[in-house]
Design a protein around this motif. Structure first.
Motif, mmCIF file in Angstrom:
data_model
loop_
_atom_site.group_PDB
_atom_site.id
_atom_site.type_symbol
_atom_site.label_atom_id
_atom_site.label_comp_id
_atom_site.label_asym_id
_atom_site.label_seq_id
_atom_site.Cartn_x
_atom_site.Cartn_y
_atom_site.Cartn_z
ATOM 1 N N ALA A 178 37.255 11.552 43.319
ATOM 2 C CA ALA A 178 36.196 11.644 42.306
ATOM 3 C C ALA A 178 36.625 12.559 41.166
ATOM 4 O O ALA A 178 37.240 13.608 41.397
ATOM 5 N N PRO A 179 36.292 12.195 39.924
ATOM 6 C CA PRO A 179 36.615 13.081 38.801
ATOM 7 C C PRO A 179 35.744 14.334 38.835
ATOM 8 O O PRO A 179 34.736 14.397 39.544
ATOM 9 N N ILE A 180 36.149 15.312 38.039
ATOM 10 C CA ILE A 180 35.524 16.640 38.052
ATOM 11 C C ILE A 180 35.052 16.989 36.645
ATOM 12 O O ILE A 180 35.751 16.732 35.663
ATOM 13 N N VAL A 210 37.070 17.071 33.197
ATOM 14 C CA VAL A 210 36.411 17.288 31.915
ATOM 15 C C VAL A 210 36.104 18.777 31.787
ATOM 16 O O VAL A 210 35.435 19.351 32.650
ATOM 17 N N LEU A 211 36.619 19.391 30.732
ATOM 18 C CA LEU A 211 36.279 20.784 30.443
ATOM 19 C C LEU A 211 34.991 20.784 29.628
ATOM 20 O O LEU A 211 35.001 20.627 28.401
ATOM 21 N N GLY A 212 33.877 20.912 30.339
ATOM 22 C CA GLY A 212 32.574 20.826 29.698
ATOM 23 C C GLY A 212 32.358 21.925 28.678
ATOM 24 O O GLY A 212 32.834 23.046 28.831
ATOM 25 N N HIS A 264 41.156 12.180 24.176
ATOM 26 C CA HIS A 264 40.989 13.329 25.067
ATOM 27 C C HIS A 264 39.598 13.931 24.948
ATOM 28 O O HIS A 264 39.384 15.066 25.394
ATOM 29 N N MET A 265 38.651 13.185 24.367
ATOM 30 C CA MET A 265 37.312 13.747 24.185
ATOM 31 C C MET A 265 36.239 12.787 24.688
ATOM 32 O O MET A 265 36.401 11.570 24.624
#
Length: 327
Positions: A178-180, A210-212, A264-265
């Protein structure tokens, strides 16, 4: 065919369409609401209001949202199921994980790693099994499987509690794929800490993270370095303009697109139908913080300032699809 789990069951990733990667439905302080429910009001009224807001979002052409509400944010999957039943045109992907900037909840204090020294043994962290169970078996007997993992690191930095959750999320990722998504504080460059702990030490590929809240900074050189490392940048707080402006958030996306980083966004708003963290009287000072702001204001602004339709599709559809496909 690659699929991702949603509240109503698996959906082909090719059918996710325009996806907002960070939108809550309800953010609640669970103990307070259970014992002092006056402000919450009538359950049916809250559900109906949420469904109406989400139908309006779907009418803008959004077909999927990711709701990263986990332990610490008042996650209630049966409630989300009731909302989802009223909005069949919208896919809702829910998350598992734990949200803290500091300590872990007391439930975890004397379980797992906390016992290692006392017992002289390597005790597994129950968080990992809980997260994996949510992803593979479903949440709390609902049959709804989470589709994403979530943790957080804010300006307090890498506290022992934050590190423990971060490593548990990384290990659950390795078991499930699963992605994070990670709540970060770019002003403190916590994305660099995520890289060290989750990628360099735990072996997670940056492209699966993903760097939220990366859009909370206008430091495009810092964001470029994170994108070059492989991370997906969450430009996901449009409308939350207490410490920045609409133009600053949008101009940062424009500059990153100009530099070639649309791939990348992801874009979103971190909005909700109801959040009990904020006095309702304060919400009047955030008139753009709602589900429709991206479609009404942000996307036209981006287009007017040189972001192409192809780049917008990349950020809203292609990058989310690749995240869930693991490619």
């Amino acid at each position: 065919m690659s699929t991702v789990d949603t509240v109503r069951g698996p959906v082909a990733t090719a059918e996710l369409g325009r996806t907002y990667m960070h939108e809550h439905i309800f953010i609640l302080t669970a103990d307070v609401q259970r014992n002092h429910p006056g402000e919450w009001g009538e359950e049916d009224a809250r559900t109906a209001d949420a469904a109406a807001r989400l139908r309006a979002l779907a009418a803008q052409g959004v077909t999927t949202i990711v709701d990263p509400t986990v332990i610490g944010l008042g996650r209630d999957i049966p409630r989300i199921q009731r909302v989802a039943e009223e909005v069949p045109e919208l896919n809702i992907i829910v998350a598992t994980g734990l949200y803290t900037y500091d300590s872990v909840p007391f439930f975890f204090r004397h379980r797992g790693p906390a016992l290692n020294e006392a017992l002289g043994a390597d005790v597994p962290d129950p968080m990992v099994d809980m997260f994996v169970g949510d992803l593979t078996e479903g949440v709390a007997g609902t049959g709804v499987k989470a589709g994403m993992l979530k943790c957080a690191i804010d300006h307090e930095g890498l506290t022992p509690g934050v590190e423990r959750v971060m490593r548990a999320v990384a290990r659950a990722h390795h078991e499930t794929g699963a992605p994070i998504t990670v709540h970060t504080h770019p002003g403190s460059r916590t994305g660099e800490v995520v890289k060290r702990v989750m990628c360099d030490e735990e072996g997670v590929e940056p492209s699966r993270i993903v760097l939220g809240h990366s859009g909370d900074t206008a430091d495009c050189d810092h964001l470029t370095a994170l994108a070059d490392a492989g991370f997906v940048l969450g430009m996901d707080r449009f409308g939350l303009n207490l410490e920045t402006t609409f133009e600053a958030r949008a101009d940062t996306v424009i500059e990153m697109c100009r530099r070639g980083y649309a791939g990348h966004m992801v874009l979103s708003q971190d909005a909700s139908c109801y959040i009990d963290w904020i006095d309702p009287d304060v919400m009047v000072f955030l008139p753009q913080w709602h589900y429709l702001h991206l479609g009404d204001d942000v996307l036209p602004y981006l287009s007017e300032h040189g972001v192409s339709a192809e780049q917008i599709t990349t950020m809203l559809a292609d990058v989310p699809r690749r995240l869930f496909e693991g490619s």
